[in-house]
Structures are given as C-alpha cells and as structure tokens.
Design an enzyme around this catalytic site. Structure first.
Site, PDB file in Angstrom:
ATOM      1  N   CYS A 118       0.813  -1.221   0.000  1.00  9.58           N
ATOM      2  CA  CYS A 118       0.000   0.000   0.000  1.00  9.58           C
ATOM      3  C   CYS A 118       0.849   1.275   0.000  1.00  9.58           C
ATOM      4  CB  CYS A 118      -0.943  -0.008   1.194  1.00  9.58           C
ATOM      5  SG  CYS A 118      -1.978  -1.479   1.206  1.00  9.58           S
ATOM      6  N   HIS A 260      -3.405   6.922   2.104  1.00 13.70           N
ATOM      7  CA  HIS A 260      -3.784   5.602   1.588  1.00 13.70           C
ATOM      8  C   HIS A 260      -5.175   5.262   2.140  1.00 13.70           C
ATOM      9  CE1 HIS A 260      -4.123   1.448   0.836  1.00 13.70           C
ATOM     10  NE2 HIS A 260      -3.862   1.076   2.080  1.00 13.70           N
ATOM     11  N   ASN A 290     -10.169  -0.610  -0.055  1.00  7.40           N
ATOM     12  CA  ASN A 290      -8.721  -0.449  -0.025  1.00  7.40           C
ATOM     13  C   ASN A 290      -8.145  -1.053  -1.310  1.00  7.40           C
ATOM     14  OD1 ASN A 290      -5.982  -0.829   0.360  1.00  7.40           O
ATOM     15  ND2 ASN A 290      -6.168  -1.476   2.498  1.00  7.40           N
TER      16      ASN A 290
HETATM   17  O1  UT7 Z   1      -3.726  -1.327   3.506  1.00  7.09           O
HETATM   18  C1  UT7 Z   1      -3.218  -1.288   4.808  1.00  7.09           C
HETATM   19  C2  UT7 Z   1      -3.562  -2.395   5.543  1.00  7.09           C
HETATM   20  N1  UT7 Z   1      -4.744  -2.630   6.250  1.00  7.09           N
HETATM   21  C3  UT7 Z   1      -5.322  -1.815   7.143  1.00  7.09           C
HETATM   22  O2  UT7 Z   1      -5.087  -0.660   7.250  1.00  7.09           O
HETATM   23  C4  UT7 Z   1      -6.315  -2.472   8.079  1.00  7.09           C
HETATM   24  C5  UT7 Z   1      -6.233  -1.885   9.467  1.00  7.09           C
HETATM   25  N2  UT7 Z   1      -7.211  -2.475  10.351  1.00  7.09           N
HETATM   26  C6  UT7 Z   1      -8.536  -2.259  10.248  1.00  7.09           C
HETATM   27  O3  UT7 Z   1      -8.968  -1.524   9.386  1.00  7.09           O
HETATM   28  C7  UT7 Z   1      -9.437  -2.897  11.262  1.00  7.09           C
HETATM   29  O4  UT7 Z   1      -8.675  -3.536  12.256  1.00  7.09           O
HETATM   30  C8  UT7 Z   1     -10.437  -3.918  10.638  1.00  7.09           C
HETATM   31  C9  UT7 Z   1     -11.484  -3.186   9.826  1.00  7.09           C
HETATM   32  C10 UT7 Z   1      -9.687  -4.922   9.779  1.00  7.09           C
HETATM   33  C11 UT7 Z   1     -11.148  -4.664  11.766  1.00  7.09           C
HETATM   34  O5  UT7 Z   1     -11.811  -3.733  12.615  1.00  7.09           O
HETATM   35  P1  UT7 Z   1     -11.686  -3.867  14.198  1.00  7.09           P
HETATM   36  O6  UT7 Z   1     -12.512  -2.786  14.763  1.00  7.09           O
HETATM   37  O7  UT7 Z   1     -10.213  -3.862  14.532  1.00  7.09           O
HETATM   38  O8  UT7 Z   1     -12.353  -5.259  14.459  1.00  7.09           O
HETATM   39  P2  UT7 Z   1     -11.726  -6.557  15.171  1.00  7.09           P
HETATM   40  O9  UT7 Z   1     -10.723  -7.213  14.303  1.00  7.09           O
HETATM   41  O10 UT7 Z   1     -11.327  -6.201  16.575  1.00  7.09           O
HETATM   42  O11 UT7 Z   1     -12.994  -7.473  15.277  1.00  7.09           O
HETATM   43  C12 UT7 Z   1     -14.088  -7.136  16.136  1.00  7.09           C
HETATM   44  C13 UT7 Z   1     -15.130  -8.234  16.002  1.00  7.09           C
HETATM   45  C14 UT7 Z   1     -14.558  -9.639  16.199  1.00  7.09           C
HETATM   46  O12 UT7 Z   1     -15.538 -10.396  16.856  1.00  7.09           O
HETATM   47  P3  UT7 Z   1     -15.413 -10.683  18.448  1.00  7.09           P
HETATM   48  O13 UT7 Z   1     -14.108 -11.400  18.579  1.00  7.09           O
HETATM   49  O14 UT7 Z   1     -15.415  -9.347  19.089  1.00  7.09           O
HETATM   50  O15 UT7 Z   1     -16.617 -11.512  18.723  1.00  7.09           O
HETATM   51  C15 UT7 Z   1     -14.417 -10.153  14.792  1.00  7.09           C
HETATM   52  O16 UT7 Z   1     -14.519 -11.558  14.710  1.00  7.09           O
HETATM   53  O17 UT7 Z   1     -15.697  -8.200  14.691  1.00  7.09           O
HETATM   54  C16 UT7 Z   1     -15.596  -9.506  14.106  1.00  7.09           C
HETATM   55  N3  UT7 Z   1     -15.396  -9.340  12.669  1.00  7.09           N
HETATM   56  C17 UT7 Z   1     -16.436  -9.182  11.826  1.00  7.09           C
HETATM   57  N4  UT7 Z   1     -17.759  -9.170  12.020  1.00  7.09           N
HETATM   58  C18 UT7 Z   1     -18.534  -8.976  10.943  1.00  7.09           C
HETATM   59  C19 UT7 Z   1     -14.246  -9.261  11.968  1.00  7.09           C
HETATM   60  N5  UT7 Z   1     -14.509  -9.075  10.668  1.00  7.09           N
HETATM   61  C20 UT7 Z   1     -15.859  -9.011  10.553  1.00  7.09           C
HETATM   62  C21 UT7 Z   1     -16.726  -8.827   9.477  1.00  7.09           C
HETATM   63  N6  UT7 Z   1     -18.062  -8.811   9.723  1.00  7.09           N
HETATM   64  N7  UT7 Z   1     -16.293  -8.643   8.222  1.00  7.09           N
END
Ligand code: UT7
Length: 333
Positions: A118, A260, A290
């Site tokens: 990225c 980005h 993204n």
């Molecule tokens: O290009 C550069 C690289 N990438 C990035 O910049 C990504 C940076 N990170 C992020 O944007 C965020 O961390 C994400 C959008 C990927 C995830 O958001 P988050 O607020 O950090 O969520 P999380 O990973 O803490 O997950 C929270 C909950 C989890 O459930 P539990 O364990 O709380 O029950 C996940 O299993 O959300 C769940 N979850 C989802 N639920 C519905 C994870 N993905 C999904 C989904 N739909 N797609």
C-alpha cells in the site's frame, strides 16, 4: 530527507481505471458472515470494484489508467523515459511493467515493478522524483495497480471485505528548480512487524525427490488488523510532521490530506492527531475499498477531475502498509 536537486519535478497529469463490476457490502454478506452495517461502521466502505470474469487483468487497468493520464496532456508515449509500476499483485512475478510499456507504446521507456504494497505509489513517486531532480530523465510514468481480489482468502471475513481492485497513474516531468513541486519526502520501514500483513511464500513439505529443492506457492493475504490499525495511526502523523519540519512548514499550511485509503476511521484518527479538519481529508473509500498501491492515485485523480485540488495547493500524501512501510510526500500542486 532532502535530495540533491539539480532540476525540479512536478506531476503534470493523472489517470485512473476501475473494473466495471461493483460489489456491495450486501453482496459480500452473501459470501461471508458479515453485514453492511459492520463493514460501513468499522471501515467506511460501502462497495468495491472487483475484476470478475477472466477478460481483464491488473495490467489492463494499469494500461487504461496510463492512457488516460497521457491523453490528459496529449503526450506521445514515446516521450516517456521510465515507467514504474507499483504493484504487489503483478500478472507475472518477473514484473508487469514491461507489459504496460508495450501496450501503451512507450517504446523508449525502461520499465520495472516496485513492490511495496500500500506504500508502493508513494515510494514510486519518490523514486521517480529522484531520477527527475538529478536530471537523468525528463518524463516518468508512475502507476499504482493492484488486484488483491486474486489474493484474499474469500472465506476470511476480516480481510476479504476490505480490498478492491483498481489502477491509478501519474506523469511526472522535470522542470526548473524554482518550479519544483515535489517539496519533500520521508520514508520508513520496520521489518520487525512484517508478520502483521503478508502474502507469504509457503514451501512444499517435501523436496524434489532428486534435487533436494523445495518449491512452493504464495499464500493468501494474512493480516493482524488491530496491529496494522495502531501502527498507521501512530506512525503516519509522525511521518507527516517530520516531512513538514524539513520544509519549515506548519500543519496549518496543508490544504489537502491524501492518505492511503485503508479505513475511514484510520484517516480521521490521523487527521485528529494532526489537528487537521476532517474537511481536508480526501477520500473515496466508500466506493472502492482499499485498493492497495492504486488507492492514492485513484483518489488523487478523482479530486483533480472534480477540481477539488487546485493550483498551488499544498497536498500531504501518505502511504502505509505491509513491510511495514510508510512514508509521506509533500507536493505543491
Ligand atoms: O492497507 C493497509 C492495511 N490494512 C489496514 O489498514 C487495516 C487496518 N485495520 C482495520 O482496518 C481494522 O482492524 C479492521 C477493519 C480490519 C477490523 O476492525 P476492528 O474494529 O479492529 O475489528 P476486530 O478485528 O477487533 O474485530 C471485532 C469483532 C470480532 O468479533 P469478536 O471477537 O469481538 O466476537 C471479529 O470476529 O468483529 C468480528 N469481525 C467481523 N464481524 C462482521 C471481523 N470481521 C468481521 C466482518 N463482519 N467482516
């Protein structure tokens, strides 16, 4: 970091290309266990473009974006001296830039790929500006293109909802030192955290029976979203500040923040840390997700076509991602 400038460099044209198929969050919820509400509130994404079918590749997107940029300034492709294709999803591991070179007819250009996920477009802009500012080349085409839909695990809801496919291009030209528009840059890598975002090579468990050579394949994208999120929000504001300091410029002088397009929450958290108004964030993430190396030139091109960015505006451009690698360029438009 200051470069040894003999000439100046400026961006004279941009172009972009997206696949025709859009894929909404609702459609995504039919593939993995997710919802429009979760995706939109956590990321700001509503839909993305995906290369569906097998009649178009990342190279086609890169070629289209490049042709649009060339048309914008009515430039003969033979005037291009160098093509840098920022991509982490090439059509050929030996590089896809040469295919772009032949398909746009830039027969005088040398062409190579630059792999930096990225951050690839920012690193490519900096690389191009070095060739221009040292007087080596006159016209350089920089393309950011990725098709991460080919590399995500479509059963992993924590990654597959994020990415879209696209390409964006910019033509940079040398100019007199006094008209230099690529004012400063600041680049970083911390390989200690590469495990947080990777598309790693996996070796077969047994070697060739006669040669003791292990062959393998590339795995799907794996990401620790939380760690990447924290890294981006911590490091990107510092990089922008370092870049501004090297120019004796203040945050208030930034007209536009072009980051980005990873996650709208990341963009707003970075702006907040810098005390920059949200109105200065340029974003189109809701439409495209993204798009990795393409995200910055894609959003930049849209902002230019919409006449949002105008002559003499100060634009802070920052990329971040796998590596982990991140960096900033300050441009006077
Ligand atoms: O290009 C550069 C690289 N990438 C990035 O910049 C990504 C940076 N990170 C992020 O944007 C965020 O961390 C994400 C959008 C990927 C995830 O958001 P988050 O607020 O950090 O969520 P999380 O990973 O803490 O997950 C929270 C909950 C989890 O459930 P539990 O364990 O709380 O029950 C996940 O299993 O959300 C769940 N979850 C989802 N639920 C519905 C994870 N993905 C999904 C989904 N739909 N797609």
């Amino acid at each position: 970091m200051k470069s040894l400038m003999i000439q100046g460099a400026k961006i004279i044209a941009t172009g972009s290309a997206i696949p025709s198929s859009s894929f909404s969050n609702h459609e995504m919820s039919e593939v993995v266990n997710t919802s429009d509400e979760w995706i939109f509130t956590r990321t700001g994404i509503k839909e993305r473009r995906l290369l569906q079918g097998n009649d178009q590749s990342v190279v086609d997107l890169a070629v289209l974006a490049s042709k649009k940029a060339l048309n914008q300034v009515a430039m003969d492709p033979c005037q291009i001296d160098l093509i840098i294709l920022a991509t982490s999803s090439p059509h050929d591991l030996f590089g896809s830039a040469s295919k772009v070179q032949s398909q746009i007819g830039a027969f005088n250009a040398v062409a190579f790929d630059l792999t930096a996920a990225c951050s690839g477009f920012v690193l490519s802009l900096v690389t191009a500006s070095q060739f221009l500012q040292t007087g080596v080349y006159r016209n350089i085409l920089v393309v950011g293109a990725d098709a991460l839909s080919k590399w995500v695990d479509w059963s992993d809801r924590s990654t597959c909802i994020l990415f879209g496919d696209a390409a964006g291009a910019a033509i940079l030209q040398s100019c007199s030192f006094t008209h230099n528009a690529i004012l400063s840059f600041q680049l970083n890598t911390d390989g200690n955290y590469s495990k947080y975002l990777s598309m790693a090579y996996e070796q077969d468990i047994s070697p060739h029976p006669k040669l003791n050579i292990y062959q393998g394949y590339f795995k799907y994208i794996s990401m620790n979203g939380k760690e990447v999120y924290k890294f981006a929000v911590f490091q990107v504001p510092l990089s922008i500040l370092k870049c501004l300091n090297s120019l004796n410029m203040s945050v208030e002088e930034i007209d536009w923040l072009v980051l980005h397009q990873a996650n709208y929450r990341i963009l707003t958290a970075i702006a907040e840390k810098l005390s920059i108004s949200k109105n200065k964030i340029i974003s189109n993430l809701h439409k495209y997700g993204n798009t990795s190396a393409a995200s910055i030139p894609l959003v930049l091109d849209e902002a230019i076509q919409n006449k949002k960015i105008s002559h003499n505006d100060i634009v802070a451009i920052a990329g971040f991602g796998a590596g982990l690698t991140w960096g900033t360029i300050i441009v006077r438009w």
